[in-house]
Write a protein that holds these residues in place. Sequence first.
Motif, PDB file in Angstrom:
ATOM      1  N   PRO A 105      37.680  53.489  35.006  1.00  8.28           N
ATOM      2  CA  PRO A 105      38.821  54.007  35.775  1.00  8.28           C
ATOM      3  C   PRO A 105      38.627  53.958  37.290  1.00  8.28           C
ATOM      4  CG  PRO A 105      38.382  55.425  33.904  1.00  8.28           C
ATOM      5  CD  PRO A 105      37.272  54.409  33.942  1.00  8.28           C
ATOM      6  N   GLU A 106      37.400  54.135  37.765  1.00  5.80           N
ATOM      7  CA  GLU A 106      37.188  54.115  39.216  1.00  5.80           C
ATOM      8  C   GLU A 106      37.356  52.714  39.813  1.00  5.80           C
ATOM      9  OE1 GLU A 106      33.010  54.175  37.346  1.00  5.80           O
ATOM     10  OE2 GLU A 106      34.932  55.162  36.986  1.00  5.80           O
ATOM     11  N   LEU A 107      37.471  51.689  38.955  1.00  5.54           N
ATOM     12  CA  LEU A 107      37.686  50.322  39.431  1.00  5.54           C
ATOM     13  C   LEU A 107      39.162  49.920  39.373  1.00  5.54           C
ATOM     14  CD1 LEU A 107      34.682  48.540  37.652  1.00  5.54           C
ATOM     15  CD2 LEU A 107      34.767  49.464  39.977  1.00  5.54           C
ATOM     16  N   TRP A 108      39.977  50.694  38.664  1.00  5.47           N
ATOM     17  CA  TRP A 108      41.394  50.358  38.498  1.00  5.47           C
ATOM     18  C   TRP A 108      42.058  50.168  39.857  1.00  5.47           C
ATOM     19  CZ3 TRP A 108      43.173  54.473  34.369  1.00  5.47           C
ATOM     20  CH2 TRP A 108      42.571  54.178  33.142  1.00  5.47           C
ATOM     21  N   GLY A 109      42.844  49.111  39.954  1.00  2.00           N
ATOM     22  CA  GLY A 109      43.595  48.849  41.180  1.00  2.00           C
ATOM     23  C   GLY A 109      42.822  48.076  42.238  1.00  2.00           C
ATOM     24  N   MET A 110      41.526  47.867  42.027  1.00  8.01           N
ATOM     25  CA  MET A 110      40.740  47.114  42.998  1.00  8.01           C
ATOM     26  C   MET A 110      41.244  45.672  43.040  1.00  8.01           C
ATOM     27  SD  MET A 110      36.661  46.079  43.099  1.00  8.01           S
ATOM     28  CE  MET A 110      35.985  47.698  43.236  1.00  8.01           C
TER      29      MET A 110
END
Length: 186
Positions: free
Chosen positions: A123-128
């Motif tokens: 989730p912390e990589l989503w949208g990168m």
Amino acid sequence: GFDFGAQAIASHGWDKVKAALLQYRSVHGDLLVPQRFVIPEDGQWQPELWGMRLGNTISGIRKKGSYSEHRAELEEMGLDFGAQPVGHGWDKVKAALLQYRSVHGDLLVPYLFVIPEDGQWQPELWGMRLGQTVYSIRNNGTYSEHRAELEAIGFDFGAQAIASHGWDKVKAALLQYRSVHGDLLV
């Protein structure tokens, strides 16, 4: 013209900006705040910070001298007054590259690739915008201090668009173009 950024920056007192920066560092481990970062409405953040355009605020600090009276304190917190950072710490970029390789079998990331919000990705990589990050690594020397590590995971600094599409697709497209236009003046 009207400077929309200045209004947003001026609306936050120093104590609120400082609290946001300290919380960002606590959550992300650095102060490499992406330009478009807006503090989300979730439990990791104090409700009074929700919706703050922290990326714009940092940009104003760097480019316009906002909060210049607090520069020493900002530097002590770890804010880099140099050029705007890419927006993601190295650990996140490396994790994204490794996950991309796991999902796609290579590191030939298309320029427009954005990490989707799905279970294959942390989730912390989503949208990168991983495609843009890869472009910056290849063409702008971004993360050049990690070149050996990038090479070790299979990153190709010479890969071009042909590699990301596959030669057969490029060749077919060129042949089709020539049949329609009579030349290869693309």
